[in-house]
Design a protein around this motif. Sequence first.
Motif, PDB file in Angstrom:
ATOM      1  N   ASN A 171       0.731  -1.339   0.303  1.00 28.66           N
ATOM      2  CA  ASN A 171      -0.151   0.271   0.002  1.00 28.66           C
ATOM      3  C   ASN A 171       0.638   1.510   0.031  1.00 28.66           C
ATOM      4  OD1 ASN A 171      -2.418  -1.826  -0.252  1.00 28.66           O
ATOM      5  ND2 ASN A 171      -2.666  -1.177   1.888  1.00 28.66           N
ATOM      6  N   SER A 173       0.189   5.340  -0.381  1.00 28.20           N
ATOM      7  CA  SER A 173      -0.526   6.700   0.081  1.00 28.20           C
ATOM      8  C   SER A 173      -0.377   8.289  -0.309  1.00 28.20           C
ATOM      9  CB  SER A 173      -1.450   6.815   1.420  1.00 28.20           C
ATOM     10  OG  SER A 173      -1.781   5.002   1.713  1.00 28.20           O
ATOM     11  N   THR A 184      -5.508  11.753   3.944  1.00 32.25           N
ATOM     12  CA  THR A 184      -4.951  10.744   2.733  1.00 32.25           C
ATOM     13  C   THR A 184      -6.170  11.702   1.860  1.00 32.25           C
ATOM     14  OG1 THR A 184      -3.874   9.031   4.274  1.00 32.25           O
ATOM     15  CG2 THR A 184      -4.779   8.456   2.701  1.00 32.25           C
ATOM     16  N   CYS A 186      -5.428   9.119  -1.063  1.00 37.76           N
ATOM     17  CA  CYS A 186      -6.023   7.810  -1.512  1.00 37.76           C
ATOM     18  C   CYS A 186      -4.721   6.976  -1.804  1.00 37.76           C
ATOM     19  CB  CYS A 186      -6.499   7.965  -3.285  1.00 37.76           C
ATOM     20  SG  CYS A 186      -4.334   8.228  -4.482  1.00 37.76           S
ATOM     21  N   THR A 187      -5.048   5.544  -1.409  1.00 41.20           N
ATOM     22  CA  THR A 187      -4.327   4.766  -1.081  1.00 41.20           C
ATOM     23  C   THR A 187      -4.698   3.589  -2.569  1.00 41.20           C
ATOM     24  OG1 THR A 187      -4.623   5.178   0.769  1.00 41.20           O
ATOM     25  CG2 THR A 187      -3.166   2.815   0.489  1.00 41.20           C
TER      26      THR A 187
END
Length: 352
Positions: A171, A173, A184, A186-187
């Motif tokens: 992952n 971000s 945040t 998007c991831t």
Amino acid sequence: MRTSIVFLAAALAVSSCDLMNLPKEQGAISIHFVEDSGFLTKAGSQIDTNNFILSVTDSKGASLYYGTFGSAPQTIIAAAGTYTVSAKSCEFNAPLFDKPQYGDSQVVVVSSGKTSSVTLECVQINAGVRLKIDPDFLTEYPNGVFFLKSADGKLMYGYSEKRIAYFKPGNVSLVLNENSSDKTVCTRTLAAQEILTLNINVSSSKQDSGAGIHIQVDTTRFWNSETLDLGGEDSGRGQDKSTAFSVAQAKDHVGDTDVWVYGYIVGGDLTSSKCSFEPPFSSRTNIVLATKSTCTDKESCISVQLSSGKIRDALNLVDHEDNLGKKVFLKGDIVPSYYGIVGVQSISEYSF
């Protein structure tokens, strides 16, 4: 087309005769270095696999060999059991710009009295992200700063940044820091070999930090099937040192003239049947090149004729024994046979 490089890994040198005399509880891992060890990344940069970090460990994690692939002996004696063999182009422990990592890891089972081989496919093993930020973003977010963040660390991604940020697979971000507050945006979960480009646009108004930001994935930057590119077509290859033919490629380009070839100087004193790989040397008229500095097999080499003059004076092993093991680039003509193997003649230029 996905391409690969094969490694067969090892550590402690042993001859075939010695292998026959091994204790019953021991076997060996063999090394057969593929000729075409140099390859091109999608960006066109050439990588020398002799500099890859090679590791051989047993099932308990104990190391049998750790060092460069080019320095690895041809075979390793190992007790019967399971071993992990891996090769990687560089260490990569935290996010970095412009740091692709290539390599592979395989498990091999060694049986008593037998030689086992391992094939490692060389592919990109980390992942990358590149941002394309709308010029209006700075107007809408004058105090905003982007970061790309993973479990291993983070990188600030400036509005004018063009480089690819590399991460371990997992992952990643996209974080917007505005007025000391993180949000945040998007991831994404990145896979090995993936190069992801995110187009970041901004609307003309926003309700709060992070609102109005639109993310679009640019699928043209997904390189999962194009991580390594040997070029399929060799048009333009060999015209300069950056596109020089490797030893294996030279063998496929017999008849090409005035082209660059590179390899490691591993011996000389050629005859029609043999070659000397150890000093002292007696002939100033020839040397042999290989893709690995530890090569001792004539058939894996190409021969080089050193005509009288400055190039012979600089490259011959009689006067320059310290040239043994050095990587050299040569410009000349590739001929089908010189002392029984593919050769390079009419050398006009050279460079270490």
